[in-house]
Structure formats: structure tokens, C-alpha cells
Design a protein around this motif. Structure first.
Motif, mmCIF file in Angstrom:
data_model
loop_
_atom_site.group_PDB
_atom_site.id
_atom_site.type_symbol
_atom_site.label_atom_id
_atom_site.label_comp_id
_atom_site.label_asym_id
_atom_site.label_seq_id
_atom_site.Cartn_x
_atom_site.Cartn_y
_atom_site.Cartn_z
ATOM 1 N N VAL A 134 0.837 -1.211 0.000
ATOM 2 C CA VAL A 134 0.000 0.000 0.000
ATOM 3 C C VAL A 134 0.868 1.255 0.000
ATOM 4 C CG1 VAL A 134 -1.699 1.316 1.315
ATOM 5 C CG2 VAL A 134 -1.939 -1.166 1.106
ATOM 6 N N ALA A 135 1.953 1.236 0.771
ATOM 7 C CA ALA A 135 2.832 2.399 0.810
ATOM 8 C C ALA A 135 3.468 2.668 -0.549
ATOM 9 C CB ALA A 135 3.918 2.200 1.865
ATOM 10 N N THR A 136 3.913 1.593 -1.193
ATOM 11 C CA THR A 136 4.600 1.739 -2.478
ATOM 12 C C THR A 136 3.654 2.109 -3.609
ATOM 13 O OG1 THR A 136 6.255 0.115 -1.797
ATOM 14 C CG2 THR A 136 6.053 0.544 -4.162
ATOM 15 N N THR A 137 2.480 1.513 -3.613
ATOM 16 C CA THR A 137 1.549 1.690 -4.742
ATOM 17 C C THR A 137 0.668 2.920 -4.595
ATOM 18 O OG1 THR A 137 1.474 -0.717 -4.982
ATOM 19 C CG2 THR A 137 -0.258 0.550 -6.095
ATOM 20 N N ALA A 138 0.266 3.243 -3.367
ATOM 21 C CA ALA A 138 -0.753 4.276 -3.185
ATOM 22 C C ALA A 138 -0.280 5.500 -2.409
ATOM 23 C CB ALA A 138 -1.975 3.673 -2.482
ATOM 24 N N ILE A 139 0.460 5.306 -1.321
ATOM 25 C CA ILE A 139 0.794 6.447 -0.461
ATOM 26 C C ILE A 139 1.941 7.271 -1.043
ATOM 27 C CG2 ILE A 139 1.564 7.158 1.823
ATOM 28 C CD1 ILE A 139 0.297 4.601 2.945
ATOM 29 N N ARG A 140 3.050 6.611 -1.310
ATOM 30 C CA ARG A 140 4.230 7.345 -1.770
ATOM 31 C C ARG A 140 3.999 8.099 -3.086
ATOM 32 N NH1 ARG A 140 9.654 6.468 -0.576
ATOM 33 N NH2 ARG A 140 9.180 4.405 0.241
ATOM 34 N N PRO A 141 3.380 7.488 -4.114
ATOM 35 C CA PRO A 141 3.167 8.242 -5.361
ATOM 36 C C PRO A 141 2.338 9.505 -5.154
ATOM 37 C CG PRO A 141 2.841 5.904 -5.735
ATOM 38 C CD PRO A 141 2.949 6.075 -4.251
ATOM 39 N N ALA A 142 1.341 9.445 -4.291
ATOM 40 C CA ALA A 142 0.526 10.641 -4.025
ATOM 41 C C ALA A 142 1.351 11.712 -3.321
ATOM 42 C CB ALA A 142 -0.690 10.260 -3.187
ATOM 43 N N LEU A 143 2.107 11.318 -2.313
ATOM 44 C CA LEU A 143 2.879 12.302 -1.563
ATOM 45 C C LEU A 143 3.988 12.925 -2.403
ATOM 46 C CD1 LEU A 143 3.175 10.567 1.936
ATOM 47 C CD2 LEU A 143 1.625 12.402 1.230
ATOM 48 N N ARG A 144 4.548 12.180 -3.315
ATOM 49 C CA ARG A 144 5.591 12.740 -4.188
ATOM 50 C C ARG A 144 5.069 13.899 -5.016
ATOM 51 N NH1 ARG A 144 10.324 10.024 -5.383
ATOM 52 N NH2 ARG A 144 10.251 10.810 -7.504
ATOM 53 N N GLU A 145 3.759 13.888 -5.292
ATOM 54 C CA GLU A 145 3.133 14.955 -6.082
ATOM 55 C C GLU A 145 2.351 15.929 -5.196
ATOM 56 O OE1 GLU A 145 3.728 15.374 -9.215
ATOM 57 O OE2 GLU A 145 4.924 13.515 -9.334
ATOM 58 N N ASN A 146 2.624 15.899 -3.893
ATOM 59 C CA ASN A 146 1.955 16.795 -2.942
ATOM 60 C C ASN A 146 0.447 16.589 -2.909
ATOM 61 O OD1 ASN A 146 4.547 18.065 -2.603
ATOM 62 N ND2 ASN A 146 4.117 19.268 -4.445
ATOM 63 N N ASP A 147 0.019 15.386 -3.220
ATOM 64 C CA ASP A 147 -1.404 15.072 -3.142
ATOM 65 C C ASP A 147 -1.677 14.528 -1.744
ATOM 66 O OD1 ASP A 147 -4.025 14.395 -3.486
ATOM 67 O OD2 ASP A 147 -3.704 12.991 -5.147
ATOM 68 N N TRP A 148 -1.816 15.439 -0.800
ATOM 69 C CA TRP A 148 -1.932 15.071 0.611
ATOM 70 C C TRP A 148 -3.211 14.289 0.881
ATOM 71 C CZ3 TRP A 148 2.787 15.957 1.729
ATOM 72 C CH2 TRP A 148 3.459 17.088 1.208
ATOM 73 N N ALA A 149 -4.314 14.736 0.324
ATOM 74 C CA ALA A 149 -5.567 13.993 0.483
ATOM 75 C C ALA A 149 -5.476 12.646 -0.218
ATOM 76 C CB ALA A 149 -6.736 14.810 -0.062
ATOM 77 N N GLY A 150 -4.865 12.628 -1.393
ATOM 78 C CA GLY A 150 -4.752 11.393 -2.161
ATOM 79 C C GLY A 150 -3.986 10.311 -1.424
ATOM 80 N N ALA A 151 -3.020 10.713 -0.588
ATOM 81 C CA ALA A 151 -2.255 9.729 0.180
ATOM 82 C C ALA A 151 -3.156 9.018 1.183
ATOM 83 C CB ALA A 151 -1.104 10.412 0.902
ATOM 84 N N ALA A 152 -4.011 9.776 1.858
ATOM 85 C CA ALA A 152 -4.932 9.175 2.836
ATOM 86 C C ALA A 152 -5.982 8.323 2.146
ATOM 87 C CB ALA A 152 -5.596 10.274 3.659
ATOM 88 N N ILE A 153 -6.520 8.846 1.039
ATOM 89 C CA ILE A 153 -7.532 8.095 0.289
ATOM 90 C C ILE A 153 -6.911 6.814 -0.274
ATOM 91 C CG2 ILE A 153 -9.017 8.153 -1.748
ATOM 92 C CD1 ILE A 153 -9.232 11.230 -1.244
ATOM 93 N N GLY A 154 -5.700 6.941 -0.825
ATOM 94 C CA GLY A 154 -5.016 5.768 -1.368
ATOM 95 C C GLY A 154 -4.724 4.737 -0.303
ATOM 96 N N ALA A 155 -4.343 5.206 0.897
ATOM 97 C CA ALA A 155 -4.085 4.279 1.995
ATOM 98 C C ALA A 155 -5.361 3.548 2.392
ATOM 99 C CB ALA A 155 -3.513 5.034 3.189
ATOM 100 N N ALA A 156 -6.450 4.294 2.531
ATOM 101 C CA ALA A 156 -7.723 3.679 2.931
ATOM 102 C C ALA A 156 -8.190 2.665 1.891
ATOM 103 C CB ALA A 156 -8.783 4.760 3.134
ATOM 104 N N ASP A 157 -8.164 3.065 0.630
ATOM 105 C CA ASP A 157 -8.591 2.160 -0.437
ATOM 106 C C ASP A 157 -7.642 0.960 -0.556
ATOM 107 O OD1 ASP A 157 -10.719 3.832 -0.950
ATOM 108 O OD2 ASP A 157 -9.809 4.776 -2.710
ATOM 109 N N GLY A 158 -6.349 1.219 -0.321
ATOM 110 C CA GLY A 158 -5.376 0.143 -0.407
ATOM 111 C C GLY A 158 -5.556 -0.891 0.688
ATOM 112 N N TYR A 159 -5.730 -0.433 1.931
ATOM 113 C CA TYR A 159 -5.942 -1.377 3.027
ATOM 114 C C TYR A 159 -7.249 -2.144 2.837
ATOM 115 C CZ TYR A 159 -2.296 1.384 5.323
ATOM 116 O OH TYR A 159 -1.113 2.032 5.626
ATOM 117 N N ARG A 160 -8.252 -1.470 2.342
ATOM 118 C CA ARG A 160 -9.541 -2.139 2.089
ATOM 119 C C ARG A 160 -9.365 -3.234 1.043
ATOM 120 N NH1 ARG A 160 -14.487 -0.374 -0.825
ATOM 121 N NH2 ARG A 160 -13.250 1.338 -1.641
ATOM 122 N N ALA A 161 -8.539 -2.954 0.036
ATOM 123 C CA ALA A 161 -8.333 -3.927 -1.038
ATOM 124 C C ALA A 161 -7.548 -5.150 -0.551
ATOM 125 C CB ALA A 161 -7.605 -3.267 -2.208
#
Length: 231
Positions: A134-161
Motif C-alpha cells: 500500500v505504501a509503495t503503490t498508493a501512499i508514496r506516489p501521491a505524496l511525491r506529487e503533494n497530493d496530501w488527500a490522495g495519500a490518505a484516500i489511497g491508503a484507505a482504499d489500499g488497506y480495504r483492497a
């Protein structure tokens, strides 16, 4: 004056002298405004730097979906920095301070220092491999682009998946502000008097943080990003 009272007075004088000797040194240090924080009581997101802007609601909905589907609570905290701590120790200490439990995950993001870490109980259903995925696929890519909300959303969706044995979804990135809250973050730096703690209290805080770190450090080496940074 009795010998015992005289001894107590001398001890008090020595203690005051030691404290006064430390004050100039303590006041020279930067503000520890983002030491492990108390999480918000009004939701699962604690945003100290206004990182989410107008995307707070959509972020909370993603966290709600995770809880509704898997009964896992994801708490997210955005701060300016981790007060000189390692990202992992800061996240673990914050999780411990707030009493997070077996089915809770904490994602901590330092927007100015561009660091993040996540903390889970050592008995969590989420495995180290799943957390790293989840960190590699969803959190880090969002944070690299300053997508702060996207990191949280990606983490939530990633853990759910991953908890449903599905692949981690690739997030849609919405670039944002590089350093949210930068203008106001140091507004209180001049008030150093408010930041000088008694030596005893500072030592107690260090001891408590060390205990908290030890309680949740079992997965630390697999959960902290290399160097702690996003770059």
C-alpha cells in the motif's frame, strides 16, 4: 532550622540553579510544535497544516468505507515536521499516546520535511508485505506529487483492497501545494518563553516517548520509508 529542612533547602537551591542554567540552552532550540499530538475528536483526520483544503470530506468518506467494509480505523495526521524524531518513532509515540488498538492504523505525514510513516499494532491483520504494498503503490506516489488527500484516500482504499485479497488500486493523482501551512507554521517561534519546559518535565516526556516507541517498534524496520523521505 533542622538538618533535614536545611538539606531540603540546599537541594531546592541546587535544582533551581540547574534549571536556570538550562533555560538559555532550551530557549535556543526551535519550537517543538509538532511533537506527538492528540488526535482530533471530531473525525479520523488531524490536519495541523491545512493540507487537505477543500478535500477533507472526500478523505473522511474514504476512511469511512474502510471501516464499513473491514472494521479497520485509519487515522491520518498531517503536521509540519516530526520535531527531530525519526518518522517511525513519532508515529508510534502518537499512536500510543492516543491509545490506538489492534484494528487501528495511523498514517503520519510531515508536509514540510516531506516524510511519512505508518504505525499498526503488532497483532494487526495487515501483514508487513501488505503494508509495504500500500505504501509503495498508493501512499508514496501521491505524496511525491503533494497530493496530501490522495495519500490518505489511497491508503484507505489500499488497506480495504488487500484485506479483501484484491490488488491495491493505483490512485488518481491530484497535485497540490508543496508546503501547506508554511506561512503560519512558525508564527509562534518568537514566543520562546512558552516553549521552555522544566527539565524534569522534558525528561519525563522523553521517557514516555521511549516507552511508546518500544511498544510498537516490532514492525518499524519494514514500515519506515528509506531515509524517511518522499524524494
Amino acid at each position: 532550622m533542622t538538618p533535614s529542612s536545611s538539606t531540603a533547602v540546599r537541594a531546592a537551591v541546587v535544582a533551581v540553579a540547574v534549571l536556570l542554567g538550562w533555560l538559555p540552552l532550551l530557549s535556543a532550540f526551535p519550537a517543538v510544535a509538532d511533537d506527538p499530538v492528540a488526535l482530533s475528536r471530531s473525525g479520523r483526520v488531524t490536519d495541523k497544516v491545512d493540507a487537505l483544503g477543500d478535500r477533507a470530506d472526500v478523505t473522511e468518506r474514504a476512511l469511512d468505507r474502510l471501516y464499513d467494509d473491514q472494521r479497520v480505523q485509519l487515522f491520518v495526521v498531517y503536521v509540519r515536521d516530526f520535531s527531530g524524531r525519526s518518522p517511525q518513532s513519532w508515529a508510534d509515540a502518537t499512536a500510543d499516546r492516543n491509545g490506538l488498538g489492534l484494528e487501528d492504523v495511523l498514517l503520519a505525514v510531515a508536509t514540510h520535511d516531506r516524510q511519512f510513516a505508518y504505525s499498526v499494532d503488532e497483532g494487526s491483520r495487515l501483514t508487513d508485505a501488505q503494508l509495504q504494498d500500500v505504501a509503495t503503490t498508493a501512499i508514496r506516489p501521491a505524496l511525491r506529487e503533494n497530493d496530501w488527500a490522495g495519500a490518505a484516500i489511497g491508503a484507505a482504499d489500499g488497506y480495504r483492497a488487500v484485506l479483501a485479497d484484491r490488488p491495491v488500486p493505483t490512485p488518481a493523482i491530484t497535485p497540490g501545494t508543496a508546503d501547506p501551512g508554511a506561512d503560519a507554521s512558525r508564527a509562534g517561534d518568537s514566543a520562546t518563553g512558552d516553549l521552555v519546559l522544566p527539565v524534569a518535565a522534558a525528561c519525563a516526556a522523553c521517557v514516555a516517548a521511549t516507552i511508546a516507541y518500544k511498544r510498537r517498534r516490532k514492525r518499524a524496520t519494514t514500515r519506515t520509508t528509506p531515509g524517511g523521505g518522499l524524494r
